[in-house]
Design an enzyme around this catalytic site. Structure first.
Site, PDB file in Angstrom:
ATOM      1  N   ASP A 115       0.858  -1.186   0.000  1.00 14.44           N
ATOM      2  CA  ASP A 115       0.000   0.000   0.000  1.00 14.44           C
ATOM      3  C   ASP A 115       0.893   1.233   0.000  1.00 14.44           C
ATOM      4  O   ASP A 115       1.755   1.377   0.857  1.00 14.44           O
ATOM      5  CB  ASP A 115      -0.890  -0.045   1.259  1.00 14.44           C
ATOM      6  CG  ASP A 115      -2.089   0.877   1.115  1.00 14.44           C
ATOM      7  OD1 ASP A 115      -2.116   1.677   0.166  1.00 14.44           O
ATOM      8  OD2 ASP A 115      -2.987   0.787   1.961  1.00 14.44           O
ATOM      9  N   ASP A 170      -3.139   2.449  -5.787  1.00 14.96           N
ATOM     10  CA  ASP A 170      -2.032   2.454  -4.835  1.00 14.96           C
ATOM     11  C   ASP A 170      -1.959   1.209  -3.961  1.00 14.96           C
ATOM     12  O   ASP A 170      -1.293   1.215  -2.943  1.00 14.96           O
ATOM     13  CB  ASP A 170      -2.106   3.715  -3.955  1.00 14.96           C
ATOM     14  CG  ASP A 170      -3.414   3.814  -3.185  1.00 14.96           C
ATOM     15  OD1 ASP A 170      -4.328   3.026  -3.481  1.00 14.96           O
ATOM     16  OD2 ASP A 170      -3.525   4.663  -2.293  1.00 14.96           O
ATOM     17  N   GLU A 171      -2.649   0.148  -4.332  1.00 18.66           N
ATOM     18  CA  GLU A 171      -2.660  -1.042  -3.482  1.00 18.66           C
ATOM     19  C   GLU A 171      -2.587  -2.294  -4.319  1.00 18.66           C
ATOM     20  O   GLU A 171      -3.187  -2.349  -5.399  1.00 18.66           O
ATOM     21  CB  GLU A 171      -4.019  -1.152  -2.775  1.00 18.66           C
ATOM     22  CG  GLU A 171      -4.149  -0.515  -1.445  1.00 18.66           C
ATOM     23  CD  GLU A 171      -5.543  -0.817  -0.913  1.00 18.66           C
ATOM     24  OE1 GLU A 171      -5.745  -1.927  -0.402  1.00 18.66           O
ATOM     25  OE2 GLU A 171      -6.425   0.056  -1.054  1.00 18.66           O
TER      26      GLU A 171
END
Lengths: 379, 501
Positions: free
Chosen positions: B5, B99-100
């Site tokens: 993350d 973003d993960e």
């Protein structure tokens, strides 16, 4: 003139039942006014007429009958048609009894309430006769072409079949934007009245009429500036025209053919149908031209893959195109028992032509089917 | 299994590309009265600002923060680079959002905790050295534990939870820490006195299913026990693309509403085209001033990627969604029924029912989101003051000056505009003030702030290369119709070799 309410006529059951069934099929699905769901029954010296109208479409059929007493009534069409359909007696008697139209057959009596005839729009006058064609030559092409039209009212122009006459040929043309069907029927004789005929007729009606047209005899085409009608053997069906000009389609037919395939239409149809199962939710199939054959491919991540080669004469480049299976099946339907020719243009966005040599009656049918492609940004 | 993350992703990208902002509070989001915070830097979080908070509230909490409108193209480019690196490291990767991602490096199957820690630390180090971004990573026996571990590891951390530690780690966490327990489930659990995952795990399975439903309850209960069979899998196909915007002031005029719907359609359409899809269904969402939300959708038989057809549908739908004159605060458009094959039309696009959008109305919307498990907050106001027709600049705009190079607008007003000339590679740069209408200032591609050189290379759908106006690329640009695909992959400070296509 107040309607004389004493109608009394005896009519052969089968023709009346058949005509009423046809009439009911042309009634609007959803009635804005119950009167429009009625059938006008007229008994006169010349026989019995059944008729309906919903402002847009009109149907009338004349039948032989023994008229005891003349008169006109309006009764609900569907119950009357249902009643006639289920009767076994060769003849029925239609007779007004009080506020009912009674259908008497053998020892049975069915009574339908009469509706206000004055509230019915009546029948639009028939437009003038333009030309006649053999019903057998019109039925098949009409069904094939009408099936190519769109059922989506959002673009009314694509819900119609264009009928036009040029150089002694009656041309039928329809498209839903993604495929197009065209049939050219040579007219048997000179047709002066038809010279400038060019009308756009609702395809749904023509699709239905293609089933009602007789297998032999002549069909009359009638048209003026806002109405179109077909008539045959005492039946007349009229409709309002679609008031939009059909876009020019001549340029859609490719001039730069890259590959020509000739295959048995039945074999290709069967292969396409089998592969359609593997075409996924949208039924996409890919045709690949090879030496001596065309490969029919279906592929879907969840269903699996299929592959079948149909014998074909192949000329030109070895191309590959993806189409909706449904479009191919619809197009091939018109070529049963014949050799179909597939012409694929070099431009990979443009439609491919499916056609065959004209049949014995000289009728030529041509389809244009647009491919599907991976989406790509454009203009 | 590990969960990666990125820390404060949006604001970190801003701090990366605008070095002046490094180590200072940054709020990314719409600056208007109804803007919401899409990202807050850790410096801003120290003041209490959080994502999804209203921008007005966040500014009150953190008056010193720099507020910047989001630049999704830049975030996507950075994300693409990060996950390209991640995929080289672990080919089995499931990207959940920009973003993960969940990863499962094959080399770590059955490895000892120390080995896992060493390898993941190296991945973190490489993301930092090669892209300049900070990622936190959590690892555990299953997805939910990995996700919880990465949450615990933040910021800038790494936490490996071994099967032995798992129970102890989960035990004292609030139930909300578990993916799948939202405010509603939390409320139900609190009512029966359950606040921690340990208490939740100790509940009788029958109680859990009675409370939360059979399927969901059983699954959550298993997760709370650390039983998590879900594999890491590349995400299923994109299901829909959408864009929506909240207006600074309610729209009342029907024409303005239609143009808003059209511009949202064009934003969603960009995503559609980028994902190489065509759509069959257009759904328009309209939220009126009283927060009543209405959706209208239309499906056509043949999927299309034609913007004018889609816009025409959106325009039709939006005008039927609310009675004329209704004040509208939000309009969203989503395109669904996505297919990878588009039915070509024989005829040119159908005549559309209505006027074509006026060219001046093509204001770029600021947000376009894929539907996903982590929906982005509604952030963007219509860029009212950002009509870059040479008439005005607004804070956050990317600009270019022939002499000073690439920069961004730090502030604008009373006929003056202050531009900070810097990119990722320059370090904090000088600020210069110009007249608002200085012709030397030109709109620049936000991607130029990354200062990555385009290199002919692997194809990556998330970051298609674009021509950059930074004057530093002697690259002639692919000829029309050529199939060259470029990607931003050159490392920092490298001499830009001329790359021919």
């Amino acid at each position: 003139m107040t309607a004389h309410l004493g109608l009394d006529a005896t009519v052969p059951t089968t023709p009346l039942a058949t005509r009423l069934a046809e009439l009911v099929r042309l009634l609007p699905g959803r009635l804005t006014d119950p009167v429009l769901g009625g059938v006008v029954v007229v008994a006169s010296a010349t026989g019995v007429r059944v008729a309906s109208s919903d402002h847009e479409r009109g149907f009338q059929a004349d039948l032989d009958g023994l008229v005891g007493s003349e008169g006109s009534v309006l009764v609900p069409a569907r119950p009357l048609a249902e009643t006639l359909r289920s009767l076994a007696e060769p003849e029925v008697r239609l007779v007004v009894e009080g506020s009912r139209l009674a259908v008497r057959a053998g020892r049975a009596r069915f009574a339908l309430p009469m509706m206000d005839l004055a509230a019915h729009p009546g029948l639009a006058p028939s437009p003038p006769h333009r030309l006649s064609v053999p019903s057998a030559a019109l039925r098949g092409p009409l069904a094939v072409v009408a099936a190519a039209a769109s059922r989506d009212d959002a673009l009314p122009v694509f819900t119609g079949v264009r009928l036009s006459v040029e150089d002694g040929v009656l041309a039928l043309l329809a498209s839903d934007r993604f495929r197009l069907a065209k049939a050219e029927i040579p007219l048997p004789g000179p047709a002066e009245d038809a010279a400038d005929l060019d009308v756009l007729v609702p395809a749904a009606l023509l699709a239905e009429l293609s089933r009602q047209l007789p297998r032999s005899g002549e069909v009359d085409l009638r048209a003026d500036t806002d109405r179109f009608a077909l008539s045959w053997e005492g039946t007349l069906v009229t409709t309002a025209l679609l008031a939009t000009p059909f876009p020019n389609s001549d340029r859609l037919f490719p001039s730069d053919v890259d590959c020509v395939l000739r295959a048995d239409a039945d074999e290709l149809t069967a292969a396409v149908r089998r592969a359609a199962t593997f075409g996924g939710g949208r039924g996409l199939l890919t045709l690949v031209a090879e030496d001596g054959g065309v490969r029919v491919l279906g592929s879907d991540p969840t269903i699996g893959e299929s592959e079948e080669t149909v014998k074909a004469d192949v000329a030109g480049n070895r191309i590959s195109r993806t189409y909706q299976a449904r479009h191919l099946v619809d197009a091939l339907r018109g070529f049963t028992g014949r050799v179909v020719e597939l012409r694929v243009p070099a431009h990979e966005r443009r439609g491919s032509v499916l056609t065959a040599d004209p049949g014995d009656d000289g009728v030529a049918v041509t389809h244009l089917v647009a491919p599907t492609r991976p989406p790509s940004p454009r203009g | 299994m590990a969960h990666l993350d990125m820390d404060a992703f949006f604001s970190s990208v801003e701090q990366l590309t605008r070095p002046t902002l490094r180590e200072s509070p940054v709020l990314v989001g719409g600056a208007g009265p109804r803007g919401t915070v899409a990202g807050a830097s850790y410096e801003a979080r120290a003041y209490g600002a959080r994502s999804a908070m209203s921008m007005a509230h966040a500014r009150r909490l953190c008056p010193v923060a720099t507020v910047i409108p989001p630049r999704f193209t830049v975030y996507q480019a950075v994300s693409a680079r990060v996950f390209d690196l991640v995929r080289r490291f672990s080919p089995v990767a499931e990207q959940v959002s920009l973003d993960e991602a969940f990863i499962e490096p094959g080399s770590l199957a059955g490895a000892q905790a120390d080995e896992v820690r060493r390898v993941l630390a190296e991945l973190r180090a490489r993301i930092h050295s090669e892209v300049g971004m900070v990622a936190s990573i959590g690892a555990g026996s299953g997805k939910s534990v990995a996700k919880i571990a990465s949450d615990l590891a933040k910021p800038d951390g790494l936490l490996v939870v071994t099967p032995e530690e798992q129970r102890a780690v989960l035990r004292d966490l609030p139930v909300r820490a578990l993916w799948g327990i939202g405010p509603v489930s939390e409320g139900k659990l609190r009512r029966i006195g359950v606040q921690t995952l340990g208490e939740f795990a100790d509940l009788d399975p029958a109680t859990v299913t009675a409370l939360l439903g059979t399927a969901v309850g059983r699954e959550l209960h298993d997760l709370a026990h650390g039983r998590d069979p879900r594999p890491v899998a590349e995400r299923a196909e994109v299901k829909q693309v959408s864009a929506e915007t909240t207006f600074d002031t309610d729209l009342v005029d029907g024409g303005a509403l239609e143009s808003a719907a059209v511009s949202m359609t064009s934003a969603a359409h960009q995503r559609l085209v980028r994902s190489h899809r065509a759509a069959r269904t257009v759904t328009v969402k309209v939220r009126s001033a009283d927060f009543a939300t209405v959706s209208r959708s239309e499906t056509v038989r043949a999927a299309t990627s034609d913007l004018s057809s889609l816009s025409a549908m959106a325009r039709r739908l939006v005008s039927s969604a609310v009675p004329p004159g209704t004040p509208v605060r939000l309009v969203g458009v989503s395109l669904a029924g996505l297919t990878t094959a588009e039915q070509e039309s024989l005829f040119p696009a159908p005549p559309t029912a209505g006027p074509e959008p006026h060219p001046d109305e093509e204001t770029g919307p600021d947000e376009a989101t894929d539907a996903g498990p982590t929906p982005r907050p509604d952030t963007a106001p219509l860029p009212g003051g950002r009509d870059r027709g040479g008439r005005g600049w607004a804070a956050g705009d990317d600009v270019r000056h022939p002499e000073h190079g690439h920069g961004w607008v730090q502030g604008a007003g009373v006929g003056r505009v202050t531009v900070r000339f810097e990119t990722r590679t320059t370090g904090p740069g000088p600020a210069r003030t110009f007249a608002m209408d200085d012709p030397a200032l030109r709109v620049a591609d936000p991607l130029a702030s990354l200062d990555w050189l385009p290199v002919v290379g692997r194809r990556n759908d998330l970051a298609r290369a674009r021509t950059v106006e930074d004057g530093r690329t002697p690259h002639p640009g692919p000829a029309a119709g050529s199939t060259t695909v470029m990607e931003w992959v050159a490392p920092v400070g490298q001499e830009h070799d001329a790359v021919s296509s």
